[in-house]
Scaffold this motif. Sequence first.
Motif, PDB file in Angstrom:
ATOM      1  N   ASP A   1     -30.383 -62.768 -55.777  1.00 20.80           N
ATOM      2  CA  ASP A   1     -30.531 -63.996 -54.627  1.00 20.80           C
ATOM      3  C   ASP A   1     -31.677 -64.898 -55.241  1.00 20.80           C
ATOM      4  O   ASP A   1     -32.728 -64.380 -55.885  1.00 20.80           O
TER       5      ASP A   1
ATOM      6  N   THR B   1     -27.074 -66.265 -52.726  1.00 18.80           N
ATOM      7  CA  THR B   1     -27.012 -65.103 -53.128  1.00 18.80           C
ATOM      8  C   THR B   1     -25.407 -64.740 -53.552  1.00 18.80           C
ATOM      9  O   THR B   1     -24.372 -64.834 -52.774  1.00 18.80           O
TER      10      THR B   1
ATOM     11  N   GLN C   1     -19.001 -63.161 -43.998  1.00 13.71           N
ATOM     12  CA  GLN C   1     -19.634 -64.291 -44.560  1.00 13.71           C
ATOM     13  C   GLN C   1     -18.651 -65.606 -44.183  1.00 13.71           C
ATOM     14  O   GLN C   1     -18.856 -66.456 -43.552  1.00 13.71           O
TER      15      GLN C   1
ATOM     16  N   GLY D   1     -28.896 -66.220 -40.949  1.00 16.89           N
ATOM     17  CA  GLY D   1     -29.065 -67.600 -41.840  1.00 16.89           C
ATOM     18  C   GLY D   1     -30.243 -68.204 -41.205  1.00 16.89           C
ATOM     19  O   GLY D   1     -31.107 -68.177 -40.175  1.00 16.89           O
TER      20      GLY D   1
ATOM     21  N   THR E   1     -28.044 -71.356 -43.786  1.00 10.87           N
ATOM     22  CA  THR E   1     -27.489 -70.440 -44.718  1.00 10.87           C
ATOM     23  C   THR E   1     -26.559 -69.641 -43.950  1.00 10.87           C
ATOM     24  O   THR E   1     -26.942 -69.124 -42.669  1.00 10.87           O
TER      25      THR E   1
ATOM     26  N   GLU F   1     -25.638 -65.541 -44.525  1.00 11.86           N
ATOM     27  CA  GLU F   1     -26.161 -64.584 -45.691  1.00 11.86           C
ATOM     28  C   GLU F   1     -25.913 -63.057 -44.965  1.00 11.86           C
ATOM     29  O   GLU F   1     -26.922 -62.501 -45.026  1.00 11.86           O
TER      30      GLU F   1
ATOM     31  N   ARG G   1     -25.129 -58.331 -50.361  1.00 15.44           N
ATOM     32  CA  ARG G   1     -25.137 -59.631 -49.594  1.00 15.44           C
ATOM     33  C   ARG G   1     -24.703 -60.871 -50.199  1.00 15.44           C
ATOM     34  O   ARG G   1     -24.635 -60.824 -51.451  1.00 15.44           O
TER      35      ARG G   1
ATOM     36  N   GLU H   1     -24.399 -65.178 -49.980  1.00 11.51           N
ATOM     37  CA  GLU H   1     -25.095 -66.058 -49.232  1.00 11.51           C
ATOM     38  C   GLU H   1     -24.759 -67.587 -49.776  1.00 11.51           C
ATOM     39  O   GLU H   1     -24.644 -67.913 -50.889  1.00 11.51           O
ATOM     40  N   ASP H   2     -24.339 -68.471 -48.807  1.00 15.45           N
ATOM     41  CA  ASP H   2     -24.070 -69.895 -49.257  1.00 15.45           C
ATOM     42  C   ASP H   2     -25.158 -70.636 -48.316  1.00 15.45           C
ATOM     43  O   ASP H   2     -25.470 -70.369 -47.144  1.00 15.45           O
TER      44      ASP H   2
ATOM     45  N   LYS I   1     -16.952 -66.289 -54.957  1.00 13.19           N
ATOM     46  CA  LYS I   1     -17.838 -65.079 -54.283  1.00 13.19           C
ATOM     47  C   LYS I   1     -16.783 -63.942 -54.048  1.00 13.19           C
ATOM     48  O   LYS I   1     -17.038 -62.980 -53.409  1.00 13.19           O
TER      49      LYS I   1
END
Length: 364
Positions: free
Chosen positions: A223, A236, A259, A297, A325, A327, A339, A341-342, A359
């Motif tokens: 992250d 992440t 996600q 997020g 985000t 996540e 995890r 995350e975008d 991802k």
Amino acid sequence: MTVYADTRFQNRRRRLASTLAGQRIDAMLVTHLTHVRFLSGFSGSNGAVLVKKDLTALISTDGRYTTQVGEEASDLELISARNCGSALLETLDGPRRVGYEADYVTVSELESLQKACPEGITLVPVTGVIEEIRLVKDEVSLDHLRHVARIAVVAWEELLEAGELRAGRRENEVAADLEYRMRKHGSEHTSFDTIVASGLNSAKPHHGADDTEIQDGDIVTVDFGAHLLGFNSDITRSVIVGHTTDFTKEIYDVVLRAQLAGIDAATPGTALVDVDRACRDIIDEADYGEYFVHSTGHGVGLDVHEAPYASTGGKGVLEPGMTLTIEPGIYVPGKGGVRIEDSLIIRAGAPEIITDTPKELRLV
């Protein structure tokens, strides 16, 4: 980056002044440095801004920043002082009601400000007003956010290509390499302490990065984010070293599906609780609900964690120009966690993903 005519600071102060007038407040003393920068462009470590309901404004800082404030906030009259908030209050005549940032002013600071008030000046606690203005970003800010997100993405891709995340290396070595690469591409510093969590450490959402040696078969959750010109990025990615197991493949698949569902839900008019629910329902259905231990997020901008918040208690709905985000994570003590995350910009229709790098499950 796109070039825009930069009237954003005046526009922000105009919105603040309009809000103050509606609350029968004559002026607002802004001492939280993030908000000083938001309203003026000044990025020094000591400063305050006084915004009046008639749209006039003053800025204060000390002699260390005379040149800098002239470059960054040339449209504001400068009051040179070490105790910036007090100096600005002393310019006022009563009777006036002056707002102060109740969420950021300490008790001792408030006492000092009250002592500095001329006769007839009444300090009034104000909360959430500037945060509300910050919710929807202007195009200049969004362009900065795209740029700082790209710095982080490029550094990550280079790290993997160079083979710097592999078995036998320590977590803190990987973090240092990633931070160096972000610096090399223009980051002033990291937006938060880089997380490299390997093996059993990956079950700790905010583990950090220590001298744990990465092992074959480990999940490694990274992250990270870059910071430039006041703006932050946040991304992440979780990778698996060497080989997968049934457990690592299962939780990775669940988190990725969650996600993607959260991203699909992040559209204008959607309640923030429903964005959170889109992720949480998939993890619940896979019987991992108890291991999703944080919200889905948050916004990202001048702060790496700011409104809006997609959580079980999230308030409000998404609007175009907001950031968010997505996540979700699963963290199983004694086994490991994942995890993904975008960071998104909310647009009409599908959101814009500004941390766009692969991802899907990846072996390194």
